[in-house]
Design an enzyme around this catalytic site. Structure first.
Site, PDB file in Angstrom:
ATOM      1  CD  GLU A 158      -4.216 -27.268  37.523  1.00  0.00           C
ATOM      2  OE1 GLU A 158      -3.739 -26.167  37.780  1.00  0.00           O
ATOM      3  OE2 GLU A 158      -5.346 -27.409  37.014  1.00  0.00           O
TER       4      GLU A 158
ATOM      5  CG  HIS B  59       7.174 -30.791   8.103  1.00  0.00           C
ATOM      6  ND1 HIS B  59       7.787 -31.185   6.938  1.00  0.00           N
ATOM      7  CD2 HIS B  59       5.948 -31.377   8.098  1.00  0.00           C
ATOM      8  CE1 HIS B  59       6.961 -31.958   6.245  1.00  0.00           C
ATOM      9  NE2 HIS B  59       5.828 -32.094   6.937  1.00  0.00           N
TER      10      HIS B  59
ATOM     11  CE  LYS C 216      -3.235 -19.131  41.784  1.00  0.00           C
ATOM     12  NZ  LYS C 216      -4.423 -19.814  42.247  1.00  0.00           N
TER      13      LYS C 216
HETATM   14  O1  PA5 Z   1      -8.391 -27.198  37.647  1.00  0.00           O
HETATM   15  C1  PA5 Z   1      -8.360 -26.224  38.377  1.00  0.00           C
HETATM   16  O2  PA5 Z   1      -8.902 -26.221  39.494  1.00  0.00           O
HETATM   17  C2  PA5 Z   1      -7.680 -24.942  37.941  1.00  0.00           C
HETATM   18  O3  PA5 Z   1      -7.067 -25.084  36.712  1.00  0.00           O
HETATM   19  C3  PA5 Z   1      -8.674 -23.794  37.875  1.00  0.00           C
HETATM   20  O4  PA5 Z   1      -9.670 -24.112  36.944  1.00  0.00           O
HETATM   21  C4  PA5 Z   1      -8.000 -22.489  37.489  1.00  0.00           C
HETATM   22  O5  PA5 Z   1      -6.925 -22.224  38.345  1.00  0.00           O
HETATM   23  C5  PA5 Z   1      -9.005 -21.337  37.553  1.00  0.00           C
HETATM   24  O6  PA5 Z   1      -9.537 -21.225  38.838  1.00  0.00           O
HETATM   25  P1  PA5 Z   1     -10.824 -20.362  39.128  1.00  0.00           P
HETATM   26  O7  PA5 Z   1     -11.965 -20.932  38.385  1.00  0.00           O
HETATM   27  O8  PA5 Z   1     -10.997 -20.444  40.604  1.00  0.00           O
HETATM   28  O9  PA5 Z   1     -10.530 -18.951  38.668  1.00  0.00           O
END
Ligand code: PA5
Length: 427
Positions: free
Chosen positions: A283, A304, A417
């Protein structure tokens, strides 16, 4: 090199032969200057950098107080997705015994929308007095929000609003979002995710510290390990700085068309850690048409299945191996009849055999054209894990700046989303 972790570049020469190592070093140092000087993109999300050093005794104490009241219930349900649960789950599975743990059972919900999973968890907890920790920074993420509705609905039917204040705690933003509003409306206890810390960098905030403390993990030691690593990474030069070296190594791999990094773990309990690592790097770096694709294997089991691909498939991968030097004493017994012909291993430790496999695999993969880096940890405990996670977070930020991307945003996750909410008819 740092005591808690050690880096062995088993085949660094393979990589650096095509790239100027001095240039990589200079680039890593420049990226570190950007990070520490807070001059790069996303620099308003650097709260995690000093957190393990700056967290106050009062904050830790408040978390431990809440944790001990959670321990009086029968189970803890942690609701969260991505950075709001992966760190907790990885530390918990790395440090708790898989079968005989006596600590409070912890269940994770809202990290996907599987109806079978949630239905079964609700039925397991039916009539039980469990504690709910809802975690979402934005407060609007669909998966945890839906799970929260189910579990809140269950508890609300059984407890008064006063009692709910003893059974639910929310970890979210200090002022924004509908979850914050809900928390205030119901006067629920809450913990804050600081504005300047994003989800995948939040493992040393109440996001993970509260559920971990409730599960009996020593959060002070975890923070101590991270704080020690912070000092090392801030103060040491490139040759002694594992995070800068790792970032330079990754960047040099990327420039040599090795664009997939495989994290190999040899302990069953580290499978979740690999998931946390994948989110952190994936990410943070995968944007603007750039980034190493992070993936993982559980060895020796995946030898494996995916082992064939790694050994002889497209040569676009490099491998980072987590080597845990001490883990679980289990001696292989001697059998007088030796019907399985395994007496040549008798009296040896299972863990040593596992580590011998690790060494053999490293050799085989290197000779198959897969550059390998070994990251060694003396043992799995709170302090070492805290150090290891901080090390990865820091290298990830340096590595992303080397690539020229903002490590702290995730604009790409909005696309699905938009489609999903349109299809679901969200007003
Ligand atoms: O690293 C990030 O910002 C994301 O992976 C969030 O942790 C994830 O989308 C969850 O978001 P939130 O805590 O707002 O529900």
């Amino acid at each position: 090199m740092v005591k808690m972790i050690r880096l062995d570049f088993e085949s660094i020469r393979d990589i650096s032969s095509s790239i100027d190592p001095e240039r990589m070093r200079a680039k890593a140092e420049e990226a570190q200057r950007i990070l520490e000087g807070r001059t790069g993109e996303g620099s308003d999300f650097l709260g995690w950098l000093e957190l393990p050093v700056q967290i106050s005794e009062g904050e830790i104490h408040a978390l431990e107080e809440m944790a001990s009241s959670i321990q009086k219930t029968e189970a803890l349900v942690v609701i969260g997705i991505g950075g709001s649960y992966l760190g907790t789950r990885s530390i918990l599975s790395a440090l708790t015994k898989p079968f005989t743990s006596k600590s409070l059972p912890v269940y994770f919900a809202g990290w996907q929308m599987d109806a079978l999973y949630h239905k079964d968890l609700l039925s397991l907890l039916k009539g039980k007095k469990y504690f709910l920790n809802m975690i979402s920074k934005s407060g609007s993420t669909l998966e945890p929000a839906l799970a929260f509705r189910f579990f809140w609905n269950d508890l609300e039917k059984r407890y008064s609003s006063k009692e709910l204040q003893e059974l639910v705690a929310v970890t979210t933003d200090s002022s924004k979002g509908s979850l914050r509003k809900f928390t205030d409306n119901h006067s629920l206890p809450s913990f804050i995710i600081p504005d300047d810390i994003g989800g995948r960098f939040s493992v040393f905030t109440p996001v993970a510290l509260l559920p971990l403390a409730a599960a009996g993990i020593n959060i002070r030691k975890l923070l101590e390990g991270a704080a020690e690593m912070r000092m090392i990474l801030q103060q040491t030069q490139f040759t002694e700085n594992p995070a800068l070296q790792y970032a330079a190594y990754r960047h040099s791999s990327y420039n040599s068309c090795k664009k997939i990094e495989i994290l190999a773990v040899y302990q069953a309990c580290l499978g979740s850690f690999a998931e946390w690592w994948k989110q952190l790097f994936g990410e943070s770096e995968g944007k603007d048409g750039k980034g190493i694709f992070p993936t993982s294997v559980n060895l020796s089991s995946d030898l494996h299945s995916l082992g064939q691909w790694i050994q002889e498939g497209e040569r676009s991968v490099f491998e980072t191996v987590l080597d845990i030097e001490e883990a679980g004493e289990l001696e292989i017994p001697y059998e007088a009849k030796d019907e399985d012909h395994l007496n040549y291993l008798s009296k040896r430790k299972l863990h040593d055999v596992n580590r011998t496999a690790l060494k053999a695999v490293l050799k085989a993969h290197q000779s198959g054209g897969v550059p390998c880096l070994r990251i060694s940890l003396e043992k799995l405990d709170e302090k070492n894990l805290g150090a290891l996670m901080y090390f990865f977070m820091y290298s990830c930020a340096v590595s992303a700046y080397m690539l020229g991307v903002n490590p702290f945003d995730q604009p790409g996750v909005e696309s699905y989303k938009k489609n999903m909410f349109r299809l679901l008819g969200k007003p």
